[in-house]
Design an enzyme around this catalytic site. Structure first.
Site, short mmCIF file in Angstrom:
data_model
loop_
_atom_site.label_atom_id
_atom_site.label_comp_id
_atom_site.label_asym_id
_atom_site.label_seq_id
_atom_site.Cartn_x
_atom_site.Cartn_y
_atom_site.Cartn_z
N SER A 1 2.69 -1.98 11.14
CA SER A 1 4.87 -2.33 10.18
C SER A 1 5.18 -3.11 10.64
O SER A 1 6.16 -3.35 11.59
CB SER A 1 5.08 -1.67 12.15
OG SER A 1 4.54 0.22 13.04
N GLY B 1 2.87 -0.62 4.20
CA GLY B 1 2.94 0.66 4.08
C GLY B 1 4.51 0.56 4.24
O GLY B 1 4.48 0.56 2.94
N ASN C 1 0.93 -1.55 -0.23
CA ASN C 1 0.21 0.19 0.24
C ASN C 1 0.93 1.08 0.20
O ASN C 1 1.33 1.47 0.79
CB ASN C 1 -0.81 -0.03 1.59
CG ASN C 1 -1.69 1.01 1.52
OD1 ASN C 1 -1.98 2.46 0.11
ND2 ASN C 1 -2.42 1.57 2.18
N TRP C 2 1.42 2.21 -0.71
CA TRP C 2 2.07 2.74 -1.46
C TRP C 2 1.07 4.36 -0.73
O TRP C 2 2.03 5.07 -1.01
CB TRP C 2 2.76 3.19 -3.01
CG TRP C 2 3.32 1.74 -2.73
CD1 TRP C 2 4.09 1.37 -2.44
CD2 TRP C 2 3.88 1.94 -4.68
NE1 TRP C 2 4.72 0.12 -3.13
CE2 TRP C 2 4.49 0.93 -4.43
CE3 TRP C 2 3.75 2.70 -5.84
CZ2 TRP C 2 5.52 0.44 -6.08
CZ3 TRP C 2 4.17 1.92 -7.03
CH2 TRP C 2 4.72 0.99 -6.86
N LYS C 3 -0.13 4.49 -0.28
CA LYS C 3 -0.58 5.47 0.31
C LYS C 3 -0.10 6.65 -0.27
O LYS C 3 -0.56 6.27 -1.70
CB LYS C 3 -0.15 5.45 1.98
CG LYS C 3 -0.35 4.26 2.85
CD LYS C 3 -0.09 4.55 4.40
CE LYS C 3 -0.23 3.08 4.89
NZ LYS C 3 -0.13 3.38 6.41
N GLU D 1 -7.20 4.34 8.00
CA GLU D 1 -6.96 6.36 7.36
C GLU D 1 -8.29 6.88 6.74
O GLU D 1 -8.19 8.08 7.03
CB GLU D 1 -4.94 6.04 6.69
CG GLU D 1 -4.16 6.06 7.02
CD GLU D 1 -2.51 5.82 6.53
OE1 GLU D 1 -2.96 5.43 5.18
OE2 GLU D 1 -1.79 4.77 7.59
N GLY E 1 2.11 2.27 10.84
CA GLY E 1 3.75 3.66 11.00
C GLY E 1 4.17 4.37 12.42
O GLY E 1 4.24 5.38 12.32
N GLU F 1 -5.17 -4.67 10.84
CA GLU F 1 -4.42 -3.59 11.18
C GLU F 1 -4.76 -3.34 12.33
O GLU F 1 -5.53 -2.07 12.11
CB GLU F 1 -4.19 -2.82 9.74
CG GLU F 1 -4.37 -3.24 8.78
CD GLU F 1 -3.52 -2.77 7.89
OE1 GLU F 1 -2.18 -2.91 7.26
OE2 GLU F 1 -4.07 -1.55 7.27
N HIS G 1 -9.89 0.99 5.11
CA HIS G 1 -8.69 1.44 5.73
C HIS G 1 -8.85 2.72 7.20
O HIS G 1 -8.76 3.69 6.88
CB HIS G 1 -7.00 1.95 4.40
CG HIS G 1 -6.23 1.75 4.94
ND1 HIS G 1 -5.70 2.40 6.11
CD2 HIS G 1 -4.58 1.03 4.85
CE1 HIS G 1 -4.36 2.26 6.42
NE2 HIS G 1 -3.86 1.74 5.65
#
Ligand code: 13P
Length: 245
Positions: free
Chosen positions: A205, A226, A7-9, A95, A169, A163, A93
């Protein structure tokens, strides 16, 4: 087979996405052991998809809108991503839930839209630190599953990604034994909603050093990664660690 979903966000702009996608395309890794999925930004999606078309690498959407088409400025729908070659889409997700205020109801609409469009949704669930400290982890996960999966066809194809919000993160990954136990209970819970075996990924992480601890656990089918996935060296080290394990 271990799913490694990157997931390159919003870490990479268009040029950076294409550099990394091209670098990965030249790498060889054991496709019997690893199923690689890339989730680039919407901006880079079509070019990355073109690069990986007819390869073993799957490409997915980081976020979708639930209405197929219409006056929704700034949105890209599940149906549009499917038409452009996506196989998967992330829904729910953390976020999206916590930064953009998505509710379980929004997540359900996105999940249903993915199934309708022919995308495989990856339903992301996870408890916050507050949930954890209040002993509400199980409650939160069950609620997030129920609010989306109730009423979904028992033979629908989808993934779940566990998650924990506190692990995303932060460098504070969930202990592998604990993660395996939670995956077991998620899989048990999934039996009430589906007759399909549903892959459950761990995210939060994950890096090339800790990934090996999760691998022996049957209930962990792969990873949603991530920051370590948006860097060539980190991602290659991670793929190598999985292949070597
Ligand atoms: P990190 O790997 O950066 O913790 O992010 C996990 C994640 O949110 C993947 O979707």
């Amino acid at each position: 087979m271990t799913h490694i979903f990157a997931n390159w966000k919003m870490y990479l702009n268009f040029s950076e996405s294409m550099i990394l996608a091209n670098q990965l395309a030249t790498e060889s890794y054991d496709t019997e052991k690893i199923h690689l999925g890339i989730f680039p930004s919407s901006l880079a999606f079509t070019e990355v998809e073109k690069l990986y078309r007819d390869t073993e690498v799957a490409v997915g959407a980081q976020n979708v809108a639930w209405t197929p088409k219409g006056a929704y400025t700034g949105a890209v729908s599940a149906h549009m991503f499917r038409n452009a070659g996506a196989t998967y889409a992330l829904v729910g997700h953390s976020e999206r839930r916590h930064v953009f205020g998505e509710t379980n109801e929004d997540v359900k609409k996105k999940f249903d839209a993915c199934l309708d469009a022919g995308l495989i949704p990856i339903l992301c669930i996870g408890e916050t630190k507050e949930d954890l400290e209040a002993g509400k982890r199980e409650y939160r996960l069950k609620k997030q599953l129920m609010s989306v999966l109730e009423g979904v066809s028992k033979d629908a194809t989808f993934f779940v990604a566990y998650e924990p919000v506190w692990a995303i993160g932060t460098g504070e990954a969930c202990d592998h034994l604990q993660a395996a136990e939670i995956h077991d209970s998620i899989k048990k819970e999934l039996n009430t909603y589906t007759v399909q075996p549903i892959p459950v990924l761990y995210g939060g992480s994950v890096n090339h050093e800790n990934v090996v601890f999760y691998l022996p656990h049957q209930s962990i089918d792969g990873f949603l990664i991530g920051s370590a996935s948006a860097d060539r060296d980190h991602l290659i080290s991670l793929l190598n660690a999985v292949v070597a394990a």
